[in-house]
Design a protein around this motif. Structure first.
Motif, PDB file in Angstrom:
ATOM      1  N   GLU A   1      73.347  35.198  11.844  1.00 49.52           N
ATOM      2  CA  GLU A   1      72.844  36.475  12.335  1.00 49.52           C
ATOM      3  C   GLU A   1      72.490  36.366  13.811  1.00 49.52           C
ATOM      4  O   GLU A   1      71.823  35.422  14.243  1.00 49.52           O
TER       5      GLU A   1
ATOM      6  N   THR B   1      61.994  42.480   9.151  1.00 45.18           N
ATOM      7  CA  THR B   1      62.437  43.494   8.200  1.00 45.18           C
ATOM      8  C   THR B   1      61.275  44.398   7.800  1.00 45.18           C
ATOM      9  O   THR B   1      61.419  45.623   7.730  1.00 45.18           O
TER      10      THR B   1
ATOM     11  N   TRP C   1      62.059  36.448   9.788  1.00 46.13           N
ATOM     12  CA  TRP C   1      63.025  37.410   9.277  1.00 46.13           C
ATOM     13  C   TRP C   1      62.346  38.412   8.342  1.00 46.13           C
ATOM     14  O   TRP C   1      62.613  39.614   8.413  1.00 46.13           O
TER      15      TRP C   1
ATOM     16  N   ARG D   1      61.544  30.395  10.462  1.00 44.49           N
ATOM     17  CA  ARG D   1      62.549  31.440  10.693  1.00 44.49           C
ATOM     18  C   ARG D   1      62.586  32.436   9.544  1.00 44.49           C
ATOM     19  O   ARG D   1      62.798  33.641   9.744  1.00 44.49           O
TER      20      ARG D   1
ATOM     21  N   THR E   1      66.476  34.950  19.205  1.00 46.79           N
ATOM     22  CA  THR E   1      67.029  34.604  17.900  1.00 46.79           C
ATOM     23  C   THR E   1      67.926  33.383  17.993  1.00 46.79           C
ATOM     24  O   THR E   1      67.879  32.489  17.140  1.00 46.79           O
TER      25      THR E   1
ATOM     26  N   SER F   1      72.490  44.282  10.229  1.00 43.81           N
ATOM     27  CA  SER F   1      72.533  43.008  10.955  1.00 43.81           C
ATOM     28  C   SER F   1      73.871  42.851  11.657  1.00 43.81           C
ATOM     29  O   SER F   1      74.922  43.238  11.129  1.00 43.81           O
TER      30      SER F   1
END
Length: 214
Positions: A40, A129, A125, A121, A109, A28
Motif C-alpha cells: 500500500e 481507517t 493502519w 504499522r 508511509t 487504497s
C-alpha cells in the motif's frame, strides 16, 4: 455511486477518466509486485479525492486503486475537474494543499514500511481507517490487513490478539472495534502523528470534519 468492497477502480497504467470523491468509502492505492504481493502506498477517504494527481500529465493510474471499505462516492470527469480548477482559484488552492498533504502521507508511509515494526504499522493502519468513518467498528478482515501491511495473515492474527489482550481493540467477525483509541495511538509509530499533523496544518479542520478530535 456505490463502491463495493474489493472493487478495482483503476489498474496501474489504465487511463484516468474520473476524479472520485469518497463519501464513506475508503480506497487504497497499492503497487502489485510480480509475485502477487501488494504494497500500500496511501489511502483515500472522505477527507480528499483521488484520480487527479497523475491525470495532470500522463493521464494514467499510478497503481491499483482498490476499495477497502465499501461505501459511496461522487465522481467527475477529469476534464471538468481541470476546468473547475482553472476557473476557481479557491479550489485550486484547496487541491494544491490536499496534494501536498497526500504526498506527505505517501512519503511517511514509504518510510514507515521500511523501518517500523509490523505491530506499530498495524496500529497506524487501524487508526487511519478509523479516522475516516463515524463509528468505533472498523470493517477490517485479517486478509485485508495482511495485504496492506505486506505480511502473512498469521502475523496479523497474532498482532490483533495482542492488541485485544491489551484492551485496545475487540475482534469481531470481519470487524475490529476500537475500544481504547488513546492507547492505540501510543502503540502506533510516529508516522501516524506526523501524517495527522500535516493534514491539520494544510487542511485545518480535517479531523474535526472526520469526527476525530482531541
Amino acid at each position: 455511486m456505490n463502491l463495493p468492497k474489493g472493487a478495482v477502480l483503476y489498474e496501474s497504467g489504465e487511463p484516468i477518466r474520473y476524479t472520485y470523491f469518497p463519501h464513506d468509502a475508503i480506497v487504497s492505492l497499492v503497487e502489485t509486485m510480480k509475485d502477487g504481493r501488494l504494497v500500500e502506498v496511501t489511502m483515500f477517504g472522505r477527507e480528499g479525492l483521488f484520480g487527479l494527481l497523475s491525470a495532470f500529465v500522463s493521464r494514467e493510474a499510478l497503481g491499483r486503486y482498490v476499495v477497502q471499505t465499501p461505501g459511496t462516492a461522487s465522481r467527475i470527469a477529469v476534464e471538468r475537474m481541470h476546468e473547475a480548477i482553472r476557473t476557481y482559484h479557491s479550489l485550486q488552492r484547496l487541491v494544491s494543499s490536499y496534494t501536498e498533504a497526500l504526498l506527505a502521507q505517501a512519503f511517511h508511509t514509504v518510510a514507515c514500511n521500511t523501518v517500523h515494526s509490523v505491530e506499530a504499522r498495524c496500529c497506524r493502519w487501524i487508526l487511519s481507517t478509523h479516522d475516516r468513518i463515524d463509528q468505533a467498528t472498523v470493517p477490517l478482515t485479517h486478509e485485508t490487513l495482511a495485504d496492506m501491511l505486506g505480511v502473512q495473515r498469521s502475523t496479523v492474527s497474532t498482532i490483533l490478539r495482542t492488541l485485544q489482550t491489551s484492551g485496545l481493540i475487540v475482534q469481531r467477525r470481519g470487524n475490529v472495534v476500537v475500544t481504547n483509541r488513546v492507547g492505540l495511538e501510543q502503540a502506533a509509530c510516529e508516522c501516524y502523528g506526523k501524517i495527522r499533523s500535516r493534514y491539520e496544518k494544510l487542511l485545518p479542520g480535517t479531523y474535526a470534519r472526520l469526527g476525530i478530535c482531541r
